[in-house]
Design a protein around this motif. Sequence first.
Motif, PDB file in Angstrom:
ATOM      1  N   SER A  83       0.872  -1.320   0.084  1.00  0.00           N
ATOM      2  CA  SER A  83      -0.013   0.015  -0.046  1.00  0.00           C
ATOM      3  C   SER A  83       0.930   1.159  -0.227  1.00  0.00           C
ATOM      4  O   SER A  83       0.571   2.420  -0.616  1.00  0.00           O
ATOM      5  CB  SER A  83      -0.884   0.044   1.257  1.00  0.00           C
ATOM      6  OG  SER A  83      -0.526   0.066   2.438  1.00  0.00           O
ATOM      7  N   GLY A  84       2.117   1.469   0.532  1.00  0.00           N
ATOM      8  CA  GLY A  84       2.814   2.568   0.690  1.00  0.00           C
ATOM      9  C   GLY A  84       3.804   2.790  -0.589  1.00  0.00           C
ATOM     10  O   GLY A  84       4.602   3.653  -0.506  1.00  0.00           O
TER      11      GLY A  84
ATOM     12  N   PHE B 124       3.531  -1.901 -20.908  1.00  0.00           N
ATOM     13  CA  PHE B 124       4.015  -1.526 -19.476  1.00  0.00           C
ATOM     14  C   PHE B 124       4.900  -2.553 -19.127  1.00  0.00           C
ATOM     15  O   PHE B 124       4.785  -3.522 -19.281  1.00  0.00           O
ATOM     16  CB  PHE B 124       2.967  -1.556 -18.301  1.00  0.00           C
ATOM     17  CG  PHE B 124       1.925  -0.369 -18.573  1.00  0.00           C
ATOM     18  CD1 PHE B 124       2.157   1.045 -18.124  1.00  0.00           C
ATOM     19  CD2 PHE B 124       0.719  -0.649 -19.142  1.00  0.00           C
ATOM     20  CE1 PHE B 124       1.169   2.133 -18.316  1.00  0.00           C
ATOM     21  CE2 PHE B 124      -0.493   0.440 -19.560  1.00  0.00           C
ATOM     22  CZ  PHE B 124      -0.048   1.978 -18.952  1.00  0.00           C
ATOM     23  N   ARG B 125       6.075  -2.117 -18.337  1.00  0.00           N
ATOM     24  CA  ARG B 125       7.041  -3.036 -17.745  1.00  0.00           C
ATOM     25  C   ARG B 125       6.143  -3.757 -16.603  1.00  0.00           C
ATOM     26  O   ARG B 125       5.734  -3.008 -16.010  1.00  0.00           O
ATOM     27  CB  ARG B 125       8.280  -2.298 -17.410  1.00  0.00           C
ATOM     28  CG  ARG B 125       9.304  -3.019 -16.576  1.00  0.00           C
ATOM     29  CD  ARG B 125      10.523  -2.245 -16.009  1.00  0.00           C
ATOM     30  NE  ARG B 125      11.254  -3.012 -15.416  1.00  0.00           N
ATOM     31  CZ  ARG B 125      12.561  -2.501 -14.768  1.00  0.00           C
ATOM     32  NH1 ARG B 125      12.714  -1.069 -14.911  1.00  0.00           N
ATOM     33  NH2 ARG B 125      13.355  -3.056 -14.167  1.00  0.00           N
ATOM     34  N   GLN B 126       6.550  -5.116 -16.625  1.00  0.00           N
ATOM     35  CA  GLN B 126       5.898  -5.572 -15.447  1.00  0.00           C
ATOM     36  C   GLN B 126       6.939  -6.539 -14.819  1.00  0.00           C
ATOM     37  O   GLN B 126       7.719  -7.288 -15.162  1.00  0.00           O
ATOM     38  CB  GLN B 126       4.854  -6.617 -15.961  1.00  0.00           C
ATOM     39  CG  GLN B 126       4.011  -7.249 -14.805  1.00  0.00           C
ATOM     40  CD  GLN B 126       2.868  -8.015 -15.398  1.00  0.00           C
ATOM     41  OE1 GLN B 126       2.810  -8.387 -16.332  1.00  0.00           O
ATOM     42  NE2 GLN B 126       1.816  -7.987 -14.406  1.00  0.00           N
TER      43      GLN B 126
ATOM     44  N   VAL C 283       3.649  -6.161 -10.648  1.00  0.00           N
ATOM     45  CA  VAL C 283       3.950  -4.578 -10.462  1.00  0.00           C
ATOM     46  C   VAL C 283       3.932  -4.277 -12.011  1.00  0.00           C
ATOM     47  O   VAL C 283       4.904  -4.396 -12.730  1.00  0.00           O
ATOM     48  CB  VAL C 283       5.202  -4.308  -9.705  1.00  0.00           C
ATOM     49  CG1 VAL C 283       5.373  -2.939  -9.610  1.00  0.00           C
ATOM     50  CG2 VAL C 283       5.179  -5.042  -8.309  1.00  0.00           C
ATOM     51  N   ALA C 284       2.825  -3.468 -12.358  1.00  0.00           N
ATOM     52  CA  ALA C 284       2.854  -2.716 -13.477  1.00  0.00           C
ATOM     53  C   ALA C 284       3.563  -1.483 -13.414  1.00  0.00           C
ATOM     54  O   ALA C 284       3.395  -0.500 -12.531  1.00  0.00           O
ATOM     55  CB  ALA C 284       1.415  -2.600 -14.161  1.00  0.00           C
TER      56      ALA C 284
ATOM     57  N   VAL D 133       3.989   2.728  -9.899  1.00  0.00           N
ATOM     58  CA  VAL D 133       3.552   1.458  -9.921  1.00  0.00           C
ATOM     59  C   VAL D 133       2.017   1.035  -9.641  1.00  0.00           C
ATOM     60  O   VAL D 133       1.459   1.979  -8.910  1.00  0.00           O
ATOM     61  CB  VAL D 133       4.448   0.756  -8.984  1.00  0.00           C
ATOM     62  CG1 VAL D 133       5.935   0.784  -9.372  1.00  0.00           C
ATOM     63  CG2 VAL D 133       4.406   1.230  -7.507  1.00  0.00           C
ATOM     64  N   GLN D 134       1.531  -0.101 -10.000  1.00  0.00           N
ATOM     65  CA  GLN D 134       0.267  -0.407  -9.796  1.00  0.00           C
ATOM     66  C   GLN D 134       0.330  -1.990  -9.313  1.00  0.00           C
ATOM     67  O   GLN D 134       1.293  -2.527 -10.071  1.00  0.00           O
ATOM     68  CB  GLN D 134      -0.578  -0.391 -10.913  1.00  0.00           C
ATOM     69  CG  GLN D 134      -0.914   1.099 -11.049  1.00  0.00           C
ATOM     70  CD  GLN D 134      -2.114   1.214 -12.120  1.00  0.00           C
ATOM     71  OE1 GLN D 134      -1.993   0.466 -13.402  1.00  0.00           O
ATOM     72  NE2 GLN D 134      -3.455   1.753 -12.005  1.00  0.00           N
TER      73      GLN D 134
END
Length: 157
Positions: free
Chosen positions: A83-84, A121-123, A137-138, A145-146
């Motif tokens: 989350s952070g 997107f890099r993943q 992580v995209a 990041v997502q």
Amino acid sequence: MSTPNFEAPRCECGTLEALSQEPSIPILFDAELNEYHLVGTAQQQVLIYHCIFCGGQTPASRRGDLFMHVTREEFERLRKATSGLRTLDDVVGAFGPPDFDHPAGFSSTEPGLGPRRTTDFRQMTFSALSDTADVHVAIGLNDKVQFSFTPKPAARD
């Protein structure tokens, strides 16, 4: 394309079963997954959700059985652990190097008619953070990041 109607009754007419047995018809039944597919000329497959004759739902898929169950508790633990984290540096600082790093591992295409933009997107994938889920992580513009969590494959006999 329309959304499948999961409230429709199950197909009982047998049309898909009969068509899947005809070599000249591009309908395949996958017994392991309990699914019917349309098969293209390059052998690509598209899942069939409803019978083309009666409109009933196809049989319940067993695809979910191929993957582990991620408990709500585990999902929340992973959500809190990520989350952070806002940037690529945050992620690598918290988790170390990824198990997999795919420069163009995730693509997103804008919906709609006419010209549509597709962005790669890099993943990164972290497999050691959970026994039941992989953390993806995209990485977008400015290394933002997502996160997404996907169940790991179930052990096969």
